[in-house]
Design a protein around this motif. Structure first.
Motif, PDB file in Angstrom:
ATOM      1  N   ASN A 260       0.826  -1.190   0.000  1.00 28.84           N
ATOM      2  CA  ASN A 260       0.000   0.000   0.000  1.00 28.84           C
ATOM      3  C   ASN A 260       0.866   1.247   0.000  1.00 28.84           C
ATOM      4  N   THR A 261       0.461   2.267  -0.751  1.00 27.44           N
ATOM      5  CA  THR A 261       1.218   3.514  -0.811  1.00 27.44           C
ATOM      6  C   THR A 261       1.018   4.363   0.431  1.00 27.44           C
ATOM      7  N   GLU A 262       0.074   4.035   1.293  1.00 27.97           N
ATOM      8  CA  GLU A 262      -0.149   4.829   2.502  1.00 27.97           C
ATOM      9  C   GLU A 262       1.076   4.821   3.414  1.00 27.97           C
ATOM     10  N   ILE A 263       1.872   3.775   3.354  1.00 24.36           N
ATOM     11  CA  ILE A 263       3.047   3.699   4.220  1.00 24.36           C
ATOM     12  C   ILE A 263       4.232   4.484   3.648  1.00 24.36           C
ATOM     13  N   LEU A 264       4.085   4.957   2.418  1.00 23.84           N
ATOM     14  CA  LEU A 264       5.165   5.699   1.782  1.00 23.84           C
ATOM     15  C   LEU A 264       5.086   7.179   2.117  1.00 23.84           C
ATOM     16  N   ALA A 265       6.203   7.849   2.021  1.00 26.77           N
ATOM     17  CA  ALA A 265       6.262   9.293   2.263  1.00 26.77           C
ATOM     18  C   ALA A 265       6.057  10.023   0.944  1.00 26.77           C
ATOM     19  N   LEU A 266       4.899   9.844   0.330  1.00 28.81           N
ATOM     20  CA  LEU A 266       4.590  10.510  -0.925  1.00 28.81           C
ATOM     21  C   LEU A 266       3.747  11.739  -0.659  1.00 28.81           C
ATOM     22  N   GLU A 267       4.065  12.809  -1.378  1.00 29.31           N
ATOM     23  CA  GLU A 267       3.308  14.042  -1.254  1.00 29.31           C
ATOM     24  C   GLU A 267       2.583  14.313  -2.568  1.00 29.31           C
ATOM     25  N   GLU A 268       1.426  14.940  -2.480  1.00 33.66           N
ATOM     26  CA  GLU A 268       0.666  15.323  -3.664  1.00 33.66           C
ATOM     27  C   GLU A 268       1.569  16.122  -4.601  1.00 33.66           C
ATOM     28  N   GLY A 269       1.620  15.730  -5.872  1.00 35.79           N
ATOM     29  CA  GLY A 269       2.417  16.435  -6.864  1.00 35.79           C
ATOM     30  C   GLY A 269       3.873  16.018  -6.946  1.00 35.79           C
ATOM     31  N   GLN A 270       4.326  15.143  -6.060  1.00 31.82           N
ATOM     32  CA  GLN A 270       5.720  14.680  -6.091  1.00 31.82           C
ATOM     33  C   GLN A 270       5.967  13.887  -7.374  1.00 31.82           C
ATOM     34  N   THR A 271       7.039  14.191  -8.082  1.00 28.35           N
ATOM     35  CA  THR A 271       7.369  13.484  -9.320  1.00 28.35           C
ATOM     36  C   THR A 271       8.045  12.161  -8.990  1.00 28.35           C
ATOM     37  N   ILE A 272       7.469  11.087  -9.539  1.00 31.51           N
ATOM     38  CA  ILE A 272       7.964   9.740  -9.260  1.00 31.51           C
ATOM     39  C   ILE A 272       8.090   8.936 -10.551  1.00 31.51           C
ATOM     40  N   LEU A 273       8.843   7.877 -10.471  1.00 35.91           N
ATOM     41  CA  LEU A 273       8.997   6.922 -11.565  1.00 35.91           C
ATOM     42  C   LEU A 273       8.411   5.597 -11.112  1.00 35.91           C
ATOM     43  N   ILE A 274       7.600   4.996 -11.951  1.00 34.32           N
ATOM     44  CA  ILE A 274       6.970   3.711 -11.632  1.00 34.32           C
ATOM     45  C   ILE A 274       7.514   2.666 -12.610  1.00 34.32           C
ATOM     46  N   ALA A 275       7.919   1.518 -12.077  1.00 39.28           N
ATOM     47  CA  ALA A 275       8.373   0.395 -12.910  1.00 39.28           C
ATOM     48  C   ALA A 275       7.795  -0.881 -12.313  1.00 39.28           C
TER      49      ALA A 275
ATOM     50  N   VAL B 218       7.064   4.681 -16.044  1.00 41.66           N
ATOM     51  CA  VAL B 218       5.946   5.606 -16.193  1.00 41.66           C
ATOM     52  C   VAL B 218       6.261   6.724 -15.207  1.00 41.66           C
ATOM     53  N   LYS B 219       6.488   7.916 -15.733  1.00 43.82           N
ATOM     54  CA  LYS B 219       6.886   9.053 -14.902  1.00 43.82           C
ATOM     55  C   LYS B 219       5.708  10.008 -14.770  1.00 43.82           C
ATOM     56  N   GLY B 220       5.481  10.488 -13.548  1.00 46.44           N
ATOM     57  CA  GLY B 220       4.394  11.435 -13.352  1.00 46.44           C
ATOM     58  C   GLY B 220       4.362  11.972 -11.949  1.00 46.44           C
ATOM     59  N   GLU B 221       3.338  12.751 -11.676  1.00 44.52           N
ATOM     60  CA  GLU B 221       3.168  13.368 -10.366  1.00 44.52           C
ATOM     61  C   GLU B 221       2.160  12.557  -9.560  1.00 44.52           C
ATOM     62  N   TYR B 222       2.539  12.221  -8.337  1.00 43.55           N
ATOM     63  CA  TYR B 222       1.661  11.459  -7.457  1.00 43.55           C
ATOM     64  C   TYR B 222       0.354  12.213  -7.254  1.00 43.55           C
ATOM     65  N   ALA B 223      -0.748  11.504  -7.381  1.00 39.00           N
ATOM     66  CA  ALA B 223      -2.069  12.108  -7.213  1.00 39.00           C
ATOM     67  C   ALA B 223      -2.786  11.449  -6.047  1.00 39.00           C
ATOM     68  N   GLU B 224      -3.402  12.250  -5.224  1.00 34.58           N
ATOM     69  CA  GLU B 224      -4.156  11.708  -4.096  1.00 34.58           C
ATOM     70  C   GLU B 224      -5.494  11.144  -4.553  1.00 34.58           C
ATOM     71  N   LEU B 225      -5.710  11.072  -5.850  1.00 34.67           N
ATOM     72  CA  LEU B 225      -6.953  10.560  -6.430  1.00 34.67           C
ATOM     73  C   LEU B 225      -6.919   9.040  -6.523  1.00 34.67           C
ATOM     74  N   GLN B 226      -6.543   8.373  -5.470  1.00 33.73           N
ATOM     75  CA  GLN B 226      -6.338   6.928  -5.506  1.00 33.73           C
ATOM     76  C   GLN B 226      -7.634   6.136  -5.646  1.00 33.73           C
ATOM     77  N   ASN B 227      -8.790   6.803  -5.500  1.00 37.16           N
ATOM     78  CA  ASN B 227     -10.063   6.085  -5.614  1.00 37.16           C
ATOM     79  C   ASN B 227     -10.579   6.036  -7.052  1.00 37.16           C
ATOM     80  N   ILE B 228      -9.845   6.589  -8.018  1.00 39.98           N
ATOM     81  CA  ILE B 228     -10.249   6.533  -9.421  1.00 39.98           C
ATOM     82  C   ILE B 228     -10.139   5.095  -9.911  1.00 39.98           C
ATOM     83  N   SER B 229     -11.120   4.666 -10.675  1.00 39.31           N
ATOM     84  CA  SER B 229     -11.174   3.294 -11.165  1.00 39.31           C
ATOM     85  C   SER B 229     -10.834   3.249 -12.651  1.00 39.31           C
ATOM     86  N   ILE B 230     -10.379   2.104 -13.110  1.00 37.17           N
ATOM     87  CA  ILE B 230     -10.116   1.952 -14.538  1.00 37.17           C
ATOM     88  C   ILE B 230     -11.424   1.925 -15.326  1.00 37.17           C
ATOM     89  N   ASP B 231     -12.543   1.810 -14.648  1.00 33.98           N
ATOM     90  CA  ASP B 231     -13.848   1.828 -15.304  1.00 33.98           C
ATOM     91  C   ASP B 231     -14.379   3.245 -15.480  1.00 33.98           C
TER      92      ASP B 231
END
Length: 130
Positions: A4-19, A73-86
């Motif tokens: 879960n990302t809740e345990i991470l020290a991520l801030e809204e808008g922080q630029t991250i790389l996902i692999a 996949v590079k981008g800014e962390y979004a607190e919109l974690q409840n968005i669904s692929i649907d």
């Protein structure tokens, strides 16, 4: 085990790389500035997305027939974690160094360079262009 990302020290808008991490079977999250891994997750949403593939990393995969981390996949962390692929017009991105030189749309096979949003979940990357 569900990560879960809740345990991470991520801030809204922080630029991250996902692999995708092949052995842990989840996504690794790196700080874009330091490139150090700051955590792992099964699901994350990012905005202002760029799909990056290192040409030299891909060539090494093809030469050695052994995978290495070279696509992000590079981008800014979004607190919109409840968005669904649907929700809305979401498409799937795909990358396999043996078949494509860059991230492509899973259906059209057209190269993808950027998107407004990406949802990384279940080992897949979904994206949306507004």
């Amino acid at each position: 085990m569900r990560r879960n990302t809740e345990i991470l020290a991520l801030e809204e808008g922080q630029t991250i790389l996902i692999a995708y991490h092949l052995y842990k079977r989840c996504f690794s999250i790196r700080n874009a500035n330091t490139r150090k891994v700051i955590g792992y997750t099964d699901r994350i949403v990012i905005c202002n997305v760029r799909f990056l593939v290192s040409l030299s990393g891909r060539e090494r995969v093809l030469r050695e027939n052994k995978k290495n981390v070279h696509a992000y996949v590079k981008g800014e962390y979004a607190e919109l974690q409840n968005i669904s692929i649907d929700d809305g017009d979401v498409r799937q991105a795909y990358y396999n160094p043996y078949f494509t030189p860059a991230f492509v749309d899973r259906i059209t096979i057209e190269p993808i360079q950027c998107a407004d949003m990406a949802i990384c979940e279940d080992g897949k990357v979904f994206y949306r262009v507004l």
